[in-house]
Design an enzyme around this catalytic site. Sequence first.
Site, PDB file in Angstrom:
ATOM      1  N   LEU A   1       0.887  -1.170   0.000  1.00 53.01           N
ATOM      2  CA  LEU A   1       0.000   0.000   0.000  1.00 53.01           C
ATOM      3  C   LEU A   1       0.919   1.211   0.000  1.00 53.01           C
ATOM      4  O   LEU A   1       1.853   1.288   0.801  1.00 53.01           O
ATOM      5  CB  LEU A   1      -0.921   0.023   1.215  1.00 53.01           C
ATOM      6  CG  LEU A   1      -1.911   1.196   1.255  1.00 53.01           C
ATOM      7  CD1 LEU A   1      -3.238   0.775   1.873  1.00 53.01           C
ATOM      8  CD2 LEU A   1      -1.340   2.399   2.012  1.00 53.01           C
TER       9      LEU A   1
ATOM     10  N   LYS B   1       4.892  -2.439   3.386  1.00 52.50           N
ATOM     11  CA  LYS B   1       5.331  -3.665   2.700  1.00 52.50           C
ATOM     12  C   LYS B   1       5.306  -4.828   3.675  1.00 52.50           C
ATOM     13  O   LYS B   1       5.610  -4.667   4.866  1.00 52.50           O
ATOM     14  CB  LYS B   1       6.763  -3.507   2.178  1.00 52.50           C
ATOM     15  CG  LYS B   1       6.907  -2.571   1.017  1.00 52.50           C
ATOM     16  CD  LYS B   1       6.414  -3.175  -0.280  1.00 52.50           C
ATOM     17  CE  LYS B   1       7.340  -4.258  -0.787  1.00 52.50           C
ATOM     18  NZ  LYS B   1       6.957  -4.730  -2.129  1.00 52.50           N
TER      19      LYS B   1
ATOM     20  N   HIS C   1       2.098  -4.754 -16.546  1.00 47.62           N
ATOM     21  CA  HIS C   1       1.464  -4.530 -15.236  1.00 47.62           C
ATOM     22  C   HIS C   1       2.397  -3.875 -14.227  1.00 47.62           C
ATOM     23  O   HIS C   1       2.000  -3.594 -13.099  1.00 47.62           O
ATOM     24  CB  HIS C   1       0.954  -5.848 -14.665  1.00 47.62           C
ATOM     25  CG  HIS C   1       1.984  -6.665 -13.944  1.00 47.62           C
ATOM     26  ND1 HIS C   1       3.190  -7.000 -14.501  1.00 47.62           N
ATOM     27  CD2 HIS C   1       1.981  -7.228 -12.700  1.00 47.62           C
ATOM     28  CE1 HIS C   1       3.884  -7.724 -13.635  1.00 47.62           C
ATOM     29  NE2 HIS C   1       3.183  -7.871 -12.536  1.00 47.62           N
ATOM     30  N   GLY C   2       3.644  -3.647 -14.599  1.00 54.33           N
ATOM     31  CA  GLY C   2       4.600  -3.049 -13.684  1.00 54.33           C
ATOM     32  C   GLY C   2       5.943  -2.891 -14.359  1.00 54.33           C
ATOM     33  O   GLY C   2       6.049  -2.928 -15.594  1.00 54.33           O
TER      34      GLY C   2
END
Length: 479
Positions: free
Chosen positions: A206, A473, A399-400
């Site tokens: 997050l 994390k 996606h990244g």
Amino acid sequence: MQVKEQLKEVSKNCYTMVPKGNNIEIRVYLSQRLFNEFTEDESIFQLYNASLLPGVVSPVIGMPDIHTGYGLPIGGVMAVRYDGGVVSAGAVGMDINCGVRLMTTKISTDEIDKEIIGKILKEIAKKVPAGVGKSSEIKEFKKPDMESIALKGAKYYVEKGFGRKKDLEATEDNGCIEGGDISAIPQEALNRTDQLATIGGGNHFLEIGRIEKIFDEKLASEFGLKKKHLYVMIHTGSRGFGHQICTDYTNIMWKNSDKNGVRPPQKGLACAPILSKDGQNYLKAMACAANYAFCNRQLIMHIAREAFVDVLKKPESELGLDLLYDVAHNIAKIEKHKGIKLLVHRKGATRALPKGHPANPPCYSETGHPAIIPGSMGTASYVVVGTDKIEETFCSVNHGAGRSMSRKKARSEFSKRDFREQVGNVIVSTSNIKSLLDEAPLAYKDIDEVVYTLVEAGLTKPVARLKPLGVIKGEGEEA
């Protein structure tokens, strides 16, 4: 001879090869720099193996973040004909519907300091556990109503007060993949449904950050993205529940290869005809896991909203905290491309429907929906949209950033001091920095290089660049 030397550049940043005896094109998108640095021949072999499966439609695609995975590489896209094709659990991925959602805010970074961001992260972390195998302390999330989750997805929790009705329109498939049926879920997977409202480990996080740069003022304004304002990004999926479904169905499909008349080249691509009993059962179970993941991100977002309100002492209406979009990766979706009904497997790839596409949510029909591409803890992330050319990739983007270094190598190469230098001033909310060495920013490819590979190929258009300020994390490695 290296496999990559057989790839020929046919257009800007687009390399292809068509193996002898096989009419399925292998296509990989790499910038010149990424191509020069590319060493993962095994990931190209994995694309080739995927091209041998029944019903596969050309091309089989590797995105700029491609790296070796289990069966299909991460950053892999494989489309098969729904009638006569196969579904592969490994080509979807272990963490079913691992995905990303992005919240915009009305909060300027000129009005908030590092200490306040730390307080917000701490407040979120009290209710959202991070780390492999962690469960929520909230009983309702630890023992969820799986029947309702399977049938309703995120809508189930929105109706219970965990979010806003508008959140659903800003979630891929309105937060619910149809066809979920808990009778198709193996018992061992049902025993692992206690991880709602948790982040997990590995590359999940997050993040609170700052909108650093706007590339398209009109689109950014429509998306509610304003320079120097805070955002919240959530990256997690179906946790141990989805992982177990992938493991169990890979074993089932492999065991029943002869019975189903399909013998894949490797177990990681174990598959079954889409219309077979195994194929249909997997899709029912996959839908359950996908809906569980939508619920997971919905609940985490709700808790994050509460944390902002509690710390800043202002109502949500003043803070914004609006969901921009939630995109899935690690998913198989029934879609129409060029008039053909396909099952599109995206493993570490994100859908990016362009403007005017009928499957877009109404709020993004005129713009195309945002695709969210996270980087690493010390680098940037992007919001992009697909262009009219995106059909070339079955409307898929990376996606990244994608790993450039194995977890094992990163753990041996980087020290805690290296890690801290790489993340810079970003607050990392964890009790054990050493456990995150395999997530060090330099273990990943350059996110700018990866994103601009598709921009220069004409497939995407950048809208905004995001920069992290603080991250939660979890410890431990996840697939």
